[in-house]
Every structure is written in C-alpha cells, then in structure tokens.
Design an enzyme around this catalytic site. Sequence first.
Site, PDB file in Angstrom:
ATOM      1  N   SER A   9       0.851  -1.196   0.000  1.00  0.00           N
ATOM      2  CA  SER A   9       0.000   0.000   0.000  1.00  0.00           C
ATOM      3  C   SER A   9       0.887   1.247   0.000  1.00  0.00           C
ATOM      4  CB  SER A   9      -0.924   0.005   1.219  1.00  0.00           C
ATOM      5  OG  SER A   9      -0.154   0.009   2.395  1.00  0.00           O
ATOM      6  N   TYR A  43      -7.964   2.411   7.171  1.00  0.00           N
ATOM      7  CA  TYR A  43      -6.937   1.960   8.102  1.00  0.00           C
ATOM      8  C   TYR A  43      -5.834   2.996   8.267  1.00  0.00           C
ATOM      9  CZ  TYR A  43      -9.633  -2.132   7.406  1.00  0.00           C
ATOM     10  OH  TYR A  43     -10.698  -2.986   7.351  1.00  0.00           O
ATOM     11  N   TYR A  75      -8.043  -9.442   2.493  1.00  0.00           N
ATOM     12  CA  TYR A  75      -7.593 -10.356   1.429  1.00  0.00           C
ATOM     13  C   TYR A  75      -8.680 -11.286   0.874  1.00  0.00           C
ATOM     14  CZ  TYR A  75      -2.646  -9.301   2.726  1.00  0.00           C
ATOM     15  OH  TYR A  75      -1.446  -8.687   2.998  1.00  0.00           O
ATOM     16  N   HIS A  89       4.440 -11.646   3.866  1.00  0.00           N
ATOM     17  CA  HIS A  89       4.270 -10.353   4.549  1.00  0.00           C
ATOM     18  C   HIS A  89       5.419 -10.171   5.540  1.00  0.00           C
ATOM     19  CE1 HIS A  89       2.398  -7.102   6.855  1.00  0.00           C
ATOM     20  NE2 HIS A  89       1.449  -7.005   5.918  1.00  0.00           N
ATOM     21  N   GLY A  90       5.748  -8.935   5.844  1.00  0.00           N
ATOM     22  CA  GLY A  90       6.740  -8.646   6.892  1.00  0.00           C
ATOM     23  C   GLY A  90       6.220  -9.187   8.223  1.00  0.00           C
ATOM     24  N   ASP A  91       7.133  -9.653   9.088  1.00  0.00           N
ATOM     25  CA  ASP A  91       6.660 -10.269  10.335  1.00  0.00           C
ATOM     26  C   ASP A  91       6.129  -9.239  11.345  1.00  0.00           C
ATOM     27  OD1 ASP A  91       8.969  -9.153  11.267  1.00  0.00           O
ATOM     28  OD2 ASP A  91       9.912 -11.036  11.919  1.00  0.00           O
ATOM     29  N   THR A 122      12.307  -5.464   7.737  1.00  0.00           N
ATOM     30  CA  THR A 122      13.564  -4.707   7.630  1.00  0.00           C
ATOM     31  C   THR A 122      13.442  -3.452   8.498  1.00  0.00           C
ATOM     32  OG1 THR A 122      13.628  -5.466   5.348  1.00  0.00           O
ATOM     33  CG2 THR A 122      15.217  -3.757   5.964  1.00  0.00           C
ATOM     34  N   ASP A 205     -18.706  27.900  26.812  1.00  0.00           N
ATOM     35  CA  ASP A 205     -18.758  27.754  25.349  1.00  0.00           C
ATOM     36  C   ASP A 205     -19.579  28.895  24.747  1.00  0.00           C
ATOM     37  OD1 ASP A 205     -18.767  26.703  22.778  1.00  0.00           O
ATOM     38  OD2 ASP A 205     -20.307  25.197  23.202  1.00  0.00           O
TER      39      ASP A 205
HETATM   40  C1  SPV Z   1     -19.470  21.364  20.080  1.00  0.00           C
HETATM   41  O1  SPV Z   1     -18.978  20.234  20.269  1.00  0.00           O
HETATM   42  O2  SPV Z   1     -18.947  22.385  20.499  1.00  0.00           O
HETATM   43  C2  SPV Z   1     -20.708  21.491  19.326  1.00  0.00           C
HETATM   44  C3  SPV Z   1     -21.665  20.396  19.293  1.00  0.00           C
HETATM   45  O3  SPV Z   1     -20.933  22.535  18.777  1.00  0.00           O
HETATM   46  S1  SPV Z   1     -22.845  20.694  20.521  1.00  0.00           S
HETATM   47  O4  SPV Z   1     -22.148  20.829  21.785  1.00  0.00           O
HETATM   48  O5  SPV Z   1     -23.749  19.568  20.527  1.00  0.00           O
HETATM   49  O6  SPV Z   1     -23.539  21.915  20.190  1.00  0.00           O
HETATM   50 MG    MG Z   2     -19.704  24.126  19.401  1.00  0.00          MG
END
Ligand code: SPV
Ligand code: MG
Length: 432
Positions: A9, A43, A75, A89-91, A122, A205
């Site tokens: 990959s 992944y 696979y 594959h590498g170990d 390696t 917030d």
């Molecule tokens: C935050 O994670 O700050 C968001 C999502 O805005 S919520 O708190 O649900 O408003």
């Molecule tokens: Mg927010």
Amino acid sequence: MKTAYTCFSTDIIHEGHLNIIKEAQKYGRVVVGCLSDKASIRYNRFPTISEKARFELYKSIEGIDSVIMQNDMLYDDIVEYLHPDFIIHGDNWTTGTESAIRSHVEKLITPYGGEVIDVKYTDNESVRKIDLQLKEKLSMPEYRRKRLRKLISLTPIVKAMEAHSGLTGLIVEKTVIEGDNGRLDQFDAMWISSLCDSTAKGKPDIELVDMTSRYRTIEDITEVTTKPIIFDGDTGGLTEHFVYTVRTLERLGVSAVIIEDKKGLKKNSLFGTEVEQTQATSEEMCAKIAAGKKAQLTDDFMIIARIESLILEKGMDDALNRARAYVKAGADGIMIHSRKKDPGEILEFCDTFRLEDKDTPLVVVPSSFNTITEAELSEHGVNIVIYANQLTRAAFPAMQQTAEDILKYHRAKEVDDRLMPIKQIITLIDEI
Ligand code: SPV
Ligand code: MG
C-alpha cells in the site's frame, strides 16, 4: 508454478519491500497486490499518490510477474480470485492490531493448502526514515486538507471524534480496534469542538476563547497527527472576520469548518430554548456562507452550514427551507442538530432532504440521540457522524474522582491501580 502473493500500500519503495519481493521469488511466481484507496483509507494508510500511480510504480519493480488490485484489507477478494499458494508479509503483522488480519488470512488459505510466510521486517535507519517521511507528508496541510472529501466519497460514513489537545488528537489518531467482523476499525477524522476546546481552558462555550487561541489548539493537534480536521467555527463571527478565518483554516490544513446559524451571544446548542439564543435569518447566514466560499482559495476546503431550527423549536419546514437556501448559497454540506433523545426528527430531516438532494453531504452530532448506530445514520443518507464531546466527558469524572481520592487517603497508593503506568505514558509520545 506456485504463486507467491504480497500486498503493497506504500507510495515509496524501500529496501524492506525489495526484500519481500526477493523472498517471494523463492516461492514462485510473484504477484503484488496494490491495495485500493478505498481499502487503505479506513486503516489510516492514506496514499499520497493516486491508486493508478501506485499500480504503475509496483509494475516497474524488477522481479514482479504481475500486479493486481486488492480491494479488501482482509484479502478475501484476492484469495477468492487468485488462490495464492503463499501469502508473504513482513513479520510486523504477527503482533499488534494487524495480527487480526494475519489470522484471518491464515484461516482463508490453510483449508486449500496455502501458507502464510512471515519475512523478517527490515528495521533499519533508512527504512524508519522513509516511513517517517511518509507520515510527515500526510500531516502537511495540502495532503491533510483534501482527505475529508476523499473519505466522504469512498466510505459509507465518516466517523469523527472530538480532539482538543495534542494528547486527545493522538488518541483519535492511534486508537484501532478489531471490530465485530474481524476488521480493524478506527476514527477517520477529528472534530475540534468549541465546547471541549473551551472546557479544556476552563471557559464557557460562548465564543469567549478567541480565534488565535483556537488556532493554537489546531496546531497542537496537527503537529502530532495526520487525520483530517473538522473545525467547529461556532457562528463564524462577523462575516468580515469569517473570510479571514476561512483562509487561516485552509492554510493550517483544516478540511472543513462548520458554522451555525446563530447570532449575538452564542450559547451551547444543548441548552436549547432554556437560554436565550437568537437564530440568524436565512439571508444573513447565506451571505456569510457566500462570502466564505468567495474567500476560499483551495478546492478542497469545505464550509458546512449548521442548522439550529430544531434546537430552537422553529420546526421542520424552517430547517428544510434553510437547508435548501444554504446549499444554494454555496454550502458544501449541511449539519442538522437536535437535542432530543429520540432520533426521529433528525431522520425525518435527512429522509426529506435526501429526496430532493442526493449529493450534499449531511452531518449529524448524536450526543443526545445516542442510541442510533452509524449504519442506521448511513441508511438515512448521513455522510459524517461527529462524536462531539465524549473524550472530555470521559476524562473529567476520572480526574475528579482521582483528585478526591488522593485528598481522602492522604496518599496516591489507593488510586494507582486505575492509572496508566508511568512507563506507558512516557512511551505514548513518539520521540524524533
Ligand atoms: C461542540 O462540540 O462544540 C458542538 C456540538 O458545537 S454541541 O455541543 O452539541 O452543540
Ligand atoms: Mg460548538
């Protein structure tokens, strides 16, 4: 002649890969699988060159008889199609999370007499340096920024987890589990939540933590991770300021900003109508989206519009009308939010929206309606699910309880059993 199969990959061929080919030649005709983008990205092996370019690169290596596409990390497709006698594959896949893949492969091929061959990995300075350079490349803004759009196009649902520091970023980057069906599972992206970024700083917030400080959080995270970032841009502030925010976020390698249609003093949506919150008019929000799109310089960056109509109990029609208007104004995605425990209104919105718009990505944050699964959301047309605050909510009570117990026992012995060993915490962080 027997067939020896190995899967690559990588974007860069180093001596470790050449050694695998040399070993494979001892067992038969060498077939190399090129792991498809779709299989790689879940992944966190995000390619930095196209699938086609990788295919051509492998074809140019001496000692390889043919190259085929491998579409399944486990696979299954290759075993069914090629029935290889040997899988080489590498170990390094005998331990850690990748050992689940090795066991699966062994179960697939032993019944018909196939054999897994582990070649000594390696591990020298030059290989380590190339691996590190590749990882470093992935963390660069131009690579990281475009990963979100690619993930949306290739996965049924993009899973984003909140990060608010280098440490939480590392948890989102590195946590991998072996899922129910034997497949490895991990988060695809990081959400830089305004709630958690503010809480980590002991602040409410309410857009009190200024942008300079929020950018600092982004940089703390980008320094130690590679996964794409969705930034919680709150209201986006004044339109005249938002245009600068867009440019800065692009430069920092952020993939998307989500702005909500509120104005004035923003409070967290989960308060709903318990506190006074003012929704911006649809026209005001559209003007902000359009200005942001006009300021944007890269093609990859996304401006996602968040609709607060259900939170503020303005009704489904209002939410849907706004969605239509925001998409028309240029929004690259719609986030619909709700604080109900029942996901009913979210699903109604998604179903109705999808009847008329098949393409615009839909984003949801199931903090309240947390019984719904990723598969159910995906069935209703959701493209991104954000786990917005769970790491912060997990850490806070654990820290508080530990602080209380040390006060209670006048020593730290009683709490030690539930703490991460010192050795583990100092090895959690990679040293250069
Ligand atoms: C935050 O994670 O700050 C968001 C999502 O805005 S919520 O708190 O649900 O408003
Ligand atoms: Mg927010």
